[in-house]
Design a protein around this motif. Structure first.
Motif, PDB file in Angstrom:
ATOM      1  N   VAL A 280       6.350 116.684  29.995  1.00  0.00           N
ATOM      2  CA  VAL A 280       7.170 115.534  29.630  1.00  0.00           C
ATOM      3  C   VAL A 280       7.177 115.459  28.119  1.00  0.00           C
ATOM      4  N   HIS A 281       8.339 115.503  27.532  1.00  0.00           N
ATOM      5  CA  HIS A 281       8.469 115.443  26.079  1.00  0.00           C
ATOM      6  C   HIS A 281       8.619 113.983  25.664  1.00  0.00           C
ATOM      7  N   VAL A 282       7.810 113.565  24.686  1.00  0.00           N
ATOM      8  CA  VAL A 282       7.862 112.197  24.179  1.00  0.00           C
ATOM      9  C   VAL A 282       8.333 112.242  22.732  1.00  0.00           C
ATOM     10  N   ASP A 283       9.377 111.483  22.450  1.00  0.00           N
ATOM     11  CA  ASP A 283       9.897 111.401  21.085  1.00  0.00           C
ATOM     12  C   ASP A 283       8.974 110.470  20.293  1.00  0.00           C
ATOM     13  N   PRO A 284       8.270 111.006  19.271  1.00  0.00           N
ATOM     14  CA  PRO A 284       7.290 110.166  18.553  1.00  0.00           C
ATOM     15  C   PRO A 284       7.916 109.044  17.727  1.00  0.00           C
ATOM     16  N   THR A 285       9.182 109.193  17.356  1.00  0.00           N
ATOM     17  CA  THR A 285       9.797 108.153  16.533  1.00  0.00           C
ATOM     18  C   THR A 285      10.084 106.885  17.329  1.00  0.00           C
ATOM     19  N   ILE A 286      10.526 107.042  18.555  1.00  0.00           N
ATOM     20  CA  ILE A 286      10.838 105.862  19.371  1.00  0.00           C
ATOM     21  C   ILE A 286       9.832 105.653  20.502  1.00  0.00           C
ATOM     22  N   GLY A 287       9.012 106.670  20.794  1.00  0.00           N
ATOM     23  CA  GLY A 287       7.979 106.536  21.814  1.00  0.00           C
ATOM     24  C   GLY A 287       8.483 106.595  23.238  1.00  0.00           C
ATOM     25  N   LYS A 288       9.657 107.159  23.460  1.00  0.00           N
ATOM     26  CA  LYS A 288      10.216 107.257  24.812  1.00  0.00           C
ATOM     27  C   LYS A 288      10.098 108.673  25.340  1.00  0.00           C
ATOM     28  N   ALA A 289       9.854 108.769  26.646  1.00  0.00           N
ATOM     29  CA  ALA A 289       9.722 110.069  27.304  1.00  0.00           C
ATOM     30  C   ALA A 289      11.097 110.610  27.667  1.00  0.00           C
ATOM     31  N   ASP A 290      11.148 111.951  27.744  1.00  0.00           N
ATOM     32  CA  ASP A 290      12.398 112.612  28.088  1.00  0.00           C
ATOM     33  C   ASP A 290      12.075 113.766  29.019  1.00  0.00           C
ATOM     34  N   GLY A 291      12.928 114.001  29.966  1.00  0.00           N
ATOM     35  CA  GLY A 291      12.737 115.117  30.882  1.00  0.00           C
ATOM     36  C   GLY A 291      12.773 114.664  32.338  1.00  0.00           C
ATOM     37  N   PRO A 292      12.725 115.632  33.249  1.00  0.00           N
ATOM     38  CA  PRO A 292      12.848 115.287  34.669  1.00  0.00           C
ATOM     39  C   PRO A 292      11.619 114.558  35.241  1.00  0.00           C
ATOM     40  N   HIS A 293      10.479 114.649  34.585  1.00  0.00           N
ATOM     41  CA  HIS A 293       9.259 114.028  35.112  1.00  0.00           C
ATOM     42  C   HIS A 293       8.911 112.711  34.418  1.00  0.00           C
ATOM     43  N   ARG A 294       9.858 112.141  33.685  1.00  0.00           N
ATOM     44  CA  ARG A 294       9.548 110.928  32.926  1.00  0.00           C
ATOM     45  C   ARG A 294       9.231 109.740  33.830  1.00  0.00           C
ATOM     46  N   LYS A 295       9.866 109.641  34.984  1.00  0.00           N
ATOM     47  CA  LYS A 295       9.583 108.526  35.903  1.00  0.00           C
ATOM     48  C   LYS A 295       8.175 108.632  36.480  1.00  0.00           C
ATOM     49  N   LYS A 296       7.765 109.848  36.809  1.00  0.00           N
ATOM     50  CA  LYS A 296       6.412 110.038  37.336  1.00  0.00           C
ATOM     51  C   LYS A 296       5.362 109.683  36.283  1.00  0.00           C
ATOM     52  N   LEU A 297       5.615 110.082  35.033  1.00  0.00           N
ATOM     53  CA  LEU A 297       4.685 109.764  33.965  1.00  0.00           C
ATOM     54  C   LEU A 297       4.592 108.256  33.758  1.00  0.00           C
ATOM     55  N   ARG A 298       5.714 107.592  33.778  1.00  0.00           N
ATOM     56  CA  ARG A 298       5.730 106.141  33.597  1.00  0.00           C
ATOM     57  C   ARG A 298       4.962 105.443  34.718  1.00  0.00           C
ATOM     58  N   THR A 299       5.156 105.883  35.946  1.00  0.00           N
ATOM     59  CA  THR A 299       4.433 105.322  37.081  1.00  0.00           C
ATOM     60  C   THR A 299       2.942 105.575  36.960  1.00  0.00           C
ATOM     61  N   TYR A 300       2.587 106.781  36.589  1.00  0.00           N
ATOM     62  CA  TYR A 300       1.180 107.141  36.439  1.00  0.00           C
ATOM     63  C   TYR A 300       0.509 106.304  35.346  1.00  0.00           C
ATOM     64  N   LEU A 301       1.186 106.111  34.217  1.00  0.00           N
ATOM     65  CA  LEU A 301       0.619 105.305  33.145  1.00  0.00           C
ATOM     66  C   LEU A 301       0.474 103.847  33.560  1.00  0.00           C
ATOM     67  N   GLY A 302       1.386 103.355  34.376  1.00  0.00           N
ATOM     68  CA  GLY A 302       1.269 101.996  34.887  1.00  0.00           C
ATOM     69  C   GLY A 302       0.058 101.832  35.791  1.00  0.00           C
ATOM     70  N   ILE A 303      -0.210 102.845  36.613  1.00  0.00           N
ATOM     71  CA  ILE A 303      -1.377 102.822  37.494  1.00  0.00           C
ATOM     72  C   ILE A 303      -2.657 102.818  36.670  1.00  0.00           C
ATOM     73  N   ILE A 304      -2.716 103.681  35.666  1.00  0.00           N
ATOM     74  CA  ILE A 304      -3.893 103.747  34.801  1.00  0.00           C
ATOM     75  C   ILE A 304      -4.100 102.415  34.078  1.00  0.00           C
ATOM     76  N   ALA A 305      -3.026 101.832  33.569  1.00  0.00           N
ATOM     77  CA  ALA A 305      -3.147 100.565  32.844  1.00  0.00           C
ATOM     78  C   ALA A 305      -3.644  99.456  33.766  1.00  0.00           C
ATOM     79  N   ARG A 306      -3.154  99.412  35.003  1.00  0.00           N
ATOM     80  CA  ARG A 306      -3.612  98.387  35.946  1.00  0.00           C
ATOM     81  C   ARG A 306      -5.088  98.535  36.271  1.00  0.00           C
ATOM     82  N   ASP A 307      -5.562  99.779  36.331  1.00  0.00           N
ATOM     83  CA  ASP A 307      -6.966 100.015  36.659  1.00  0.00           C
ATOM     84  C   ASP A 307      -7.886  99.732  35.477  1.00  0.00           C
ATOM     85  N   LYS A 308      -7.447 100.016  34.258  1.00  0.00           N
ATOM     86  CA  LYS A 308      -8.331  99.987  33.099  1.00  0.00           C
ATOM     87  C   LYS A 308      -8.251  98.709  32.268  1.00  0.00           C
ATOM     88  N   VAL A 309      -7.152  97.974  32.352  1.00  0.00           N
ATOM     89  CA  VAL A 309      -6.968  96.786  31.516  1.00  0.00           C
ATOM     90  C   VAL A 309      -7.310  95.540  32.324  1.00  0.00           C
TER      91      VAL A 309
END
Length: 98
Positions: free
Chosen positions: A51-80
């Motif tokens: 998953v390619h992330v544009d560092p200037t705007i911080g948005k993901a790009d590519g076919p797996h961006r939805k999976k990455l976003r979901t995964y990061l949400g799961i991690i945030a719910r568990d850790k925060v």
């Protein structure tokens, strides 16, 4: 001389047939979701999705961006902790650990 009763006599409700009675519904609760394709538990030899992330705007790009976003949400719910009202209130040190 007797007076008639004011209300009809009590009659018990009809018995419930076991075949027509539906089982009690269980309350749906949130369960952990494991994205094996993005987690460390993926099969041996399987390629890691890129998953390619544009560092200037911080948005993901590519076919797996939805999976990455979901995964990061799961991690945030568990850790925060739930006491934070929004992401801006979470300490930077904790964000870096995540």
């Amino acid at each position: 001389m007797t007076t008639p009763p004011r209300s009809p006599p009590f009659s018990p409700p009809p018995p419930i047939d076991a075949t027509s009675h539906s089982p009690p519904t269980l309350k749906r609760t949130r369960k952990a979701i494991g994205l094996r394709s993005l987690a460390a538990t993926r099969p041996v030899g399987a390629e890691r999705p890129l998953v390619h992330v544009d560092p200037t705007i911080g948005k993901a790009d590519g076919p797996h961006r939805k999976k990455l976003r979901t995964y990061l949400g799961i991690i945030a719910r568990d850790k925060v902790d739930v006491t934070y009202e929004n992401w801006k209130q979470v300490p930077i040190a904790q964000k870096d650990l995540i």
